[in-house]
Design an enzyme around this catalytic site. Sequence first.
Site, short mmCIF file in Angstrom:
data_model
loop_
_atom_site.label_atom_id
_atom_site.label_comp_id
_atom_site.label_asym_id
_atom_site.label_seq_id
_atom_site.Cartn_x
_atom_site.Cartn_y
_atom_site.Cartn_z
N SER A 69 8.59 0.48 7.14
CA SER A 69 9.93 0.72 7.65
C SER A 69 10.87 -0.46 7.47
O SER A 69 12.06 -0.36 7.67
CB SER A 69 9.86 1.02 9.14
OG SER A 69 9.45 -0.15 9.83
N HIS A 115 -10.18 -6.97 -9.83
CA HIS A 115 -11.52 -6.87 -9.25
C HIS A 115 -11.48 -6.62 -7.74
O HIS A 115 -12.16 -5.71 -7.24
CB HIS A 115 -12.35 -8.13 -9.53
CG HIS A 115 -13.65 -8.11 -8.79
ND1 HIS A 115 -14.74 -7.40 -9.23
CD2 HIS A 115 -14.00 -8.63 -7.59
CE1 HIS A 115 -15.71 -7.50 -8.35
NE2 HIS A 115 -15.30 -8.25 -7.34
N CYS A 175 -15.44 -2.48 -12.65
CA CYS A 175 -14.03 -2.77 -12.93
C CYS A 175 -13.90 -3.42 -14.30
O CYS A 175 -14.88 -3.92 -14.87
CB CYS A 175 -13.41 -3.64 -11.84
SG CYS A 175 -13.71 -5.39 -12.01
N CYS A 177 -15.21 -7.07 -14.47
CA CYS A 177 -16.66 -7.23 -14.52
C CYS A 177 -17.27 -6.66 -15.79
O CYS A 177 -18.29 -7.14 -16.27
CB CYS A 177 -17.30 -6.62 -13.28
SG CYS A 177 -16.92 -7.58 -11.80
#
Lengths: 372, 372
Positions: free
Chosen positions: B90, B340, B311, B314
């Site tokens: 907000s 990662h 990922c 890796c």
Amino acid sequence: MFKLLKKNGSARRGEFKTPHGTIQTPVFMNVGTSAAIKGGLSGPDLENIKCQVELSNTYHLHLRPGDGVIKQLGGIHKFMNFSKPILTDSGGFQVFSLASLRKIKEEGVYFSSHIDGKKIFMGPEESMQIQSNLASTIAMAFDECVENPSPRDYVLKSSEMTVRWLERCKKEMSRLNSLEDTINKKQLLFGINQGGVYTDIRQDNMKKIAEMDLDGYAIGGLAVGETSDEMYRIIEDVEPYMPQDKPRYLMGVGTPINILEAVERGVDFFDCVMPSRNARHGTLFTSCGQVNINNKKYETDDTPLDENCNCETCKNHSKGYLRHLFKSNEILGMRLAVIHNLYFYNNMMEEIRESLENGTFTQYKKEKISLL
Amino acid sequence: MFKLLKKNGSARRGEFKTPHGTIQTPVFMNVGTSAAIKGGLSGPDLENIKCQVELSNTYHLHLRPGDGVIKQLGGIHKFMNFSKPILTDSGGFQVFSLASLRKIKEEGVYFSSHIDGKKIFMGPEESMQIQSNLASTIAMAFDECVENPSPRDYVLKSSEMTVRWLERCKKEMSRLNSLEDTINKKQLLFGINQGGVYTDIRQDNMKKIAEMDLDGYAIGGLAVGETSDEMYRIIEDVEPYMPQDKPRYLMGVGTPINILEAVERGVDFFDCVMPSRNARHGTLFTSCGQVNINNKKYETDDTPLDENCNCETCKNHSKGYLRHLFKSNEILGMRLAVIHNLYFYNNMMEEIRESLENGTFTQYKKEKISLL
């Protein structure tokens, strides 16, 4: 290993076979100084921007993380996860431009690291050993890069020493390539032509190094103070003495116009930090001229940077978003800009190659320059 | 719109349908403050790290580039090129944490921009208008976030005002969603529970806002000074009064352990800058505990950060290379680290959802915590 496929005047369309794949020339090498393209591009990212050859800097990698570390990690290809050809410079240019307290002797150069002031010696053998540890595809000879203009006497002596250094480089490379624990036993060596702005010194130097039958030949010591016209003149001076059957590399050059002019004069390889450095400051190349993305006029522009570009940045993002990223200092802005500018260069080289194949290079060059 | 699929004790596996797709819960929202993930990740990059919901900050985007600019560019989804759900806060939290010279009145808050000192007024209506211009999927109610601990009197008055503000938010959102030129006419509104560390104020506040039949409910004002145990106790205090058929969002939380503990107590949505911020400093989560990639011991480590991680970082890079990037201040290091850590979080949420489906959440939680 270099095959000349077609000529348009002096301009050459060729291919160069290396242990890491065949390079289509003319080619622009993408500079990743510390084994990473500044702006956050990885090895796999380079595959997506039509990069054929990556260039890393021996001086930087020798200081950090150390070429021994990279050797332990399997060489630079594995280190940065890029399987295509990688060229390493000799470290010479950085020794002369970055390091302090340097002392040039026949055996090599004594200098202090720009990172921690550590005293270092680098000569032809050391440069070859470092590059062998890095295990790049192409190693560059260790040379002295003099600024332009420099006194004739100095340039003559320096270029003669560079020839002697080159002989030592060749010998050392040959020894290193025969060692059992050398990662890339087929590492290639390019010699470097020097001679400042002096035609006769340049030509004499070129004739001498051409006799050494190296894997390729570079023109060094340009884009270091002289005008573009003087640079073109020097290329024209030495080009007739460069072997036709070896690739030619104009070091550290340049703008798109510089590249087009040098291709016309028979150059095959290029590299320059300018497109990525400019990108990081928001100056971008497009098919309709340069754009400074920081300009207020792009604030609500929902069109891509370049309607004719197929890079990830242009396919996915608007000028308005790019400008916002730069104004907000978001790293993503740099990354998207570097992706675009390097793609622009690599794509231009592809267009150059096509025009050479079609015999329309002269026309392509004229049209391209009118749009830059 | 929220469907409760399964419960394990108080822990909930659900799905939440939105105009921009269905969110599988529990979910971790990836924070891109200025419509970009810090560390150089783009909208398309988020698709590759299992991100379901992106969160951007109303306060930042209102100041730069301006919500009017984003509206002109088609709303935040088009602006940042991310088609999945986006939640905007907000602006309240930033008004209270970043802005200076703020004055809180019944009508809203007067404050100065942290960028240029410009005087700004933001109340419930303004916050809704800005979020409507941004056209996020989910808008958050404008509330006062008080620090913990604060005096009971102050917290009571503040939480009562927050209820009045919420009524105004709901009314304004309803008006905005009915306007012809509103981009997302189905923008959702989440109310926010406040009440500091006081059980009765929290519960009373929760009961009142639950009656308003909003699209979801957040617990705000936590992770702002109290201990984790106190935070868990407050979740337990208010949870029985949160509607079962609406998603629950614990704002700004937290560590993997915080998330596991809160899921167990019935929370569905999370967000936190910590994983990406830690990543940018080289602190990385792995399936075997945290790693500080700057550590010398990783210098010649050719294994990936986490053998069990899928990922991009890796799959493609070694710890030795990552460490080099951090030591060399290469932006690529930050990018790979953020990829990662966010993947680690998003993947952990997927594992949490699977364990809830299988009825094995308690066991999963215990095992996961033992490895963190």
